[in-house]
Design a protein around this motif. Structure first.
Motif, PDB file in Angstrom:
ATOM      1  N   GLY A   1       0.830  -1.193   0.000  1.00  0.00           N
ATOM      2  CA  GLY A   1       0.000   0.000   0.000  1.00  0.00           C
ATOM      3  C   GLY A   1       0.868   1.248   0.000  1.00  0.00           C
ATOM      4  O   GLY A   1       1.725   1.408   0.870  1.00  0.00           O
ATOM      5  N   LEU A   2       0.663   2.103  -0.992  1.00  0.00           N
ATOM      6  CA  LEU A   2       1.416   3.346  -1.105  1.00  0.00           C
ATOM      7  C   LEU A   2       0.449   4.514  -1.021  1.00  0.00           C
ATOM      8  O   LEU A   2      -0.511   4.589  -1.794  1.00  0.00           O
ATOM      9  CB  LEU A   2       2.167   3.405  -2.437  1.00  0.00           C
ATOM     10  N   SER A   3       0.700   5.439  -0.091  1.00  0.00           N
ATOM     11  CA  SER A   3      -0.198   6.573   0.097  1.00  0.00           C
ATOM     12  C   SER A   3       0.632   7.825   0.367  1.00  0.00           C
ATOM     13  O   SER A   3       1.372   7.868   1.362  1.00  0.00           O
ATOM     14  CB  SER A   3      -1.146   6.332   1.282  1.00  0.00           C
ATOM     15  N   GLY A   4       0.524   8.818  -0.495  1.00  0.00           N
ATOM     16  CA  GLY A   4       1.298  10.017  -0.240  1.00  0.00           C
ATOM     17  C   GLY A   4       1.092  11.102  -1.273  1.00  0.00           C
ATOM     18  O   GLY A   4       0.559  10.871  -2.358  1.00  0.00           O
ATOM     19  N   PHE A   5       1.533  12.302  -0.919  1.00  0.00           N
ATOM     20  CA  PHE A   5       1.518  13.448  -1.818  1.00  0.00           C
ATOM     21  C   PHE A   5       2.452  14.507  -1.230  1.00  0.00           C
ATOM     22  O   PHE A   5       2.827  14.441  -0.058  1.00  0.00           O
ATOM     23  CB  PHE A   5       0.107  14.015  -1.992  1.00  0.00           C
ATOM     24  N   ARG A   6       2.818  15.485  -2.047  1.00  0.00           N
ATOM     25  CA  ARG A   6       3.638  16.594  -1.573  1.00  0.00           C
ATOM     26  C   ARG A   6       2.723  17.635  -0.958  1.00  0.00           C
ATOM     27  O   ARG A   6       1.924  18.252  -1.657  1.00  0.00           O
ATOM     28  CB  ARG A   6       4.460  17.193  -2.710  1.00  0.00           C
ATOM     29  N   ILE A   7       2.818  17.830   0.335  1.00  0.00           N
ATOM     30  CA  ILE A   7       1.924  18.744   1.031  1.00  0.00           C
ATOM     31  C   ILE A   7       2.382  20.178   0.808  1.00  0.00           C
ATOM     32  O   ILE A   7       3.577  20.453   0.669  1.00  0.00           O
ATOM     33  CB  ILE A   7       1.857  18.395   2.536  1.00  0.00           C
ATOM     34  N   GLY A   8       1.422  21.102   0.768  1.00  0.00           N
ATOM     35  CA  GLY A   8       1.723  22.490   0.460  1.00  0.00           C
ATOM     36  C   GLY A   8       1.936  23.367   1.683  1.00  0.00           C
ATOM     37  O   GLY A   8       2.915  23.212   2.402  1.00  0.00           O
ATOM     38  N   ASP A   9       1.032  24.292   1.896  1.00  0.00           N
ATOM     39  CA  ASP A   9       1.108  25.334   2.918  1.00  0.00           C
ATOM     40  C   ASP A   9       1.707  24.832   4.239  1.00  0.00           C
ATOM     41  O   ASP A   9       1.111  24.018   4.932  1.00  0.00           O
ATOM     42  CB  ASP A   9      -0.299  25.877   3.170  1.00  0.00           C
ATOM     43  N   PRO A  10       2.887  25.309   4.610  1.00  0.00           N
ATOM     44  CA  PRO A  10       3.538  24.825   5.839  1.00  0.00           C
ATOM     45  C   PRO A  10       2.849  25.284   7.119  1.00  0.00           C
ATOM     46  O   PRO A  10       3.162  24.772   8.192  1.00  0.00           O
ATOM     47  CB  PRO A  10       4.955  25.412   5.740  1.00  0.00           C
ATOM     48  N   THR A  11       1.897  26.228   7.002  1.00  0.00           N
ATOM     49  CA  THR A  11       1.201  26.718   8.203  1.00  0.00           C
ATOM     50  C   THR A  11      -0.105  25.986   8.463  1.00  0.00           C
ATOM     51  O   THR A  11      -0.771  26.267   9.462  1.00  0.00           O
ATOM     52  CB  THR A  11       0.909  28.221   8.071  1.00  0.00           C
ATOM     53  N   GLN A  12      -0.496  25.051   7.621  1.00  0.00           N
ATOM     54  CA  GLN A  12      -1.783  24.375   7.789  1.00  0.00           C
ATOM     55  C   GLN A  12      -1.773  23.462   9.006  1.00  0.00           C
ATOM     56  O   GLN A  12      -0.727  23.010   9.480  1.00  0.00           O
ATOM     57  CB  GLN A  12      -2.138  23.577   6.534  1.00  0.00           C
ATOM     58  N   TRP A  13      -2.969  23.142   9.490  1.00  0.00           N
ATOM     59  CA  TRP A  13      -3.084  22.364  10.728  1.00  0.00           C
ATOM     60  C   TRP A  13      -2.508  20.960  10.592  1.00  0.00           C
ATOM     61  O   TRP A  13      -2.068  20.369  11.585  1.00  0.00           O
ATOM     62  CB  TRP A  13      -4.542  22.300  11.193  1.00  0.00           C
ATOM     63  N   ARG A  14      -2.476  20.401   9.395  1.00  0.00           N
ATOM     64  CA  ARG A  14      -1.947  19.035   9.222  1.00  0.00           C
ATOM     65  C   ARG A  14      -0.462  18.940   9.544  1.00  0.00           C
ATOM     66  O   ARG A  14       0.055  17.851   9.751  1.00  0.00           O
ATOM     67  CB  ARG A  14      -2.216  18.545   7.794  1.00  0.00           C
ATOM     68  N   LEU A  15       0.228  20.069   9.562  1.00  0.00           N
ATOM     69  CA  LEU A  15       1.648  20.086   9.912  1.00  0.00           C
ATOM     70  C   LEU A  15       1.868  20.637  11.319  1.00  0.00           C
ATOM     71  O   LEU A  15       2.990  20.976  11.680  1.00  0.00           O
ATOM     72  CB  LEU A  15       2.429  20.914   8.879  1.00  0.00           C
ATOM     73  N   ASN A  16       0.802  20.680  12.088  1.00  0.00           N
ATOM     74  CA  ASN A  16       0.855  21.149  13.471  1.00  0.00           C
ATOM     75  C   ASN A  16       0.637  19.946  14.386  1.00  0.00           C
ATOM     76  O   ASN A  16      -0.460  19.393  14.431  1.00  0.00           O
ATOM     77  CB  ASN A  16      -0.224  22.208  13.696  1.00  0.00           C
ATOM     78  N   LYS A  17       1.665  19.528  15.090  1.00  0.00           N
ATOM     79  CA  LYS A  17       1.584  18.343  15.946  1.00  0.00           C
ATOM     80  C   LYS A  17       0.419  18.411  16.918  1.00  0.00           C
ATOM     81  O   LYS A  17      -0.284  17.417  17.150  1.00  0.00           O
ATOM     82  CB  LYS A  17       2.903  18.189  16.710  1.00  0.00           C
ATOM     83  N   ALA A  18       0.170  19.591  17.488  1.00  0.00           N
ATOM     84  CA  ALA A  18      -0.881  19.722  18.484  1.00  0.00           C
ATOM     85  C   ALA A  18      -2.264  19.462  17.902  1.00  0.00           C
ATOM     86  O   ALA A  18      -3.153  18.954  18.594  1.00  0.00           O
ATOM     87  CB  ALA A  18      -0.837  21.113  19.116  1.00  0.00           C
TER      88      ALA A  18
END
Length: 371
Positions: free
Chosen positions: A192-209
């Protein structure tokens, strides 16, 4: 032909309209009956972001699910969405006031589509308010949260479902049928391969909390969940490795790329990859002694494409995945329908148990056993 039609209709694919499966030398076209008539599930959408927009638009093609409530922390969205979808002001709530859905007879269920870290408390509050809950995946941040969410909904006597839209996707279900029927022979391997290049570095998906992790929580869960229903067993061990090339964008606790391997009691192994830094990763491959089945793309919003050792599998439908998902979930909640691949809270919890183990394996570098 009739056997396959009966099987697919039993699986609840009747909401899909027309779909077709291509064999190597023949084409089978299945015209499914409409979803059985019955009451409409009245749904409040919580979290009016990008994916909620897709759900809301798709629900305009639902036959048994309707938007009757809105929950958001943004007053402007409550107003514009309320006007667009005909939701009256007394069925619009903010995050502080939404417990009042308890007194709203026009809402049967709440669909939680907020950042991962908010799911736990919001699901528990919705259940306490006497509403069924549909929660986007991952259901929670970890297995502890998942257990508490399942327990809260059971205590309230309300159903907890998870937004596993692929569990109702016809090519996915056709491969599941083939494996169950023994057409692929004994399963040996899954990828199973799942992935993409994520954009905006300020979005919540890149916020651990808010996200609780990174690529694994958001996109890797497709490969993880997919290996379980494609193999047909629960894994008994995991190993995993993390690769991070950009420590500015992917801060501590936010994984960029994780590869993980799972072992199953029957001897099957699975190799999976989740990434926020690679495109063209959306593929499931199931290999058996008699044949293989592949989906590529495997979990996009469609169209899903597939093939087997006998030839291509093709789907024709004019219905978005989210419309089908909501109709099928309405049937689960209102009619007691049992889906072929579960979408309940226990299913979501099993993924969280494995995600916990994957993160542990990354830290320890060893094999983590699953109970």
């Amino acid at each position: 032909m009739s056997t396959r039609r009966n099987f697919l209709q039993t699986m609840g694919l009747s909401a899909l309209g027309v779909y077709a499966f291509n064999g190597l030398n023949a084409r089978s076209v299945l015209t499914a009956a409409p979803v059985a008539g019955g009451p409409v599930l009245r749904v409040a959408l919580m979290g009016l972001g990008g994916y909620a927009s897709r759900v809301a638009e798709s629900m305009q093609q639902s036959r048994r699910a309707k938007i009757t409530g809105l929950i958001s922390g943004t007053p402007e969205k409550l107003k514009s969405w309320g006007e667009k979808y005909g939701v009256p002001e007394n069925s619009r709530y903010n995050y502080e006031s939404f417990d009042a859905v308890k007194n709203n007879p026009d809402i049967d269920a709440v669909y939680v589509i907020t950042p991962n870290a908010l799911h736990h408390d919001q699901v528990i509050r919705c259940a306490a308010a006497g509403k069924h809950v549909i929660c986007e995946k991952p259901m929670g941040l970890n297995a502890k949260e998942g257990r508490e969410m399942v327990a809260a909904c059971k205590k309230a006597g309300k159903q907890l479902l998870v937004g596993y839209r692929m569990h109702f996707e016809p090519l996915t279900l056709e491969i599941h049928r083939m494996r169950m029927a023994g057409e692929l022979g004994a399963v040996k391997f899954f990828q199973g391969l799942s992935g993409f290049r994520i954009g905006d570095p300020t979005q919540w998906r890149l916020n651990k909390a808010l996200a609780g992790g990174g690529a694994l929580m958001d996109i890797g869960i497709y490969a993880l969940n997919g290996c379980r229903y494609m193999v047909g067993e629960e894994p008994v061990w995991v190993t995993a490795q993390e690769t991070k090339t950009d420590r500015v964008k992917f801060k501590e606790g936010v994984d960029e790329t994780i590869t993980f391997q799972l072992g199953f009691p029957g001897g099957v192994t699975a190799s999976c990859l989740s990434s926020y830094n690679m495109n063209n990763l959306d593929r499931f491959f199931l290999n058996g002694e008699k044949g293989f089945a592949e989906l590529q793309p495997a979990s996009s919003y469609g169209p899903i494409k597939g093939r087997t050792n006998k030839g291509p599998l093709e789907l024709t439908t004019d219905r978005p995945q989210q419309a089908v998902q909501m109709d099928e979930m309405a049937a689960i909640i209102l009619d007691g329908r049992k889906p072929v691949i579960p979408v309940d809270g226990e299913e979501g919890l099993r993924d969280l148990v494995i995600i916990d183990a994957i993160y542990k394996a990354v830290k320890t570098g060893g094999k983590v056993k699953l109970v």
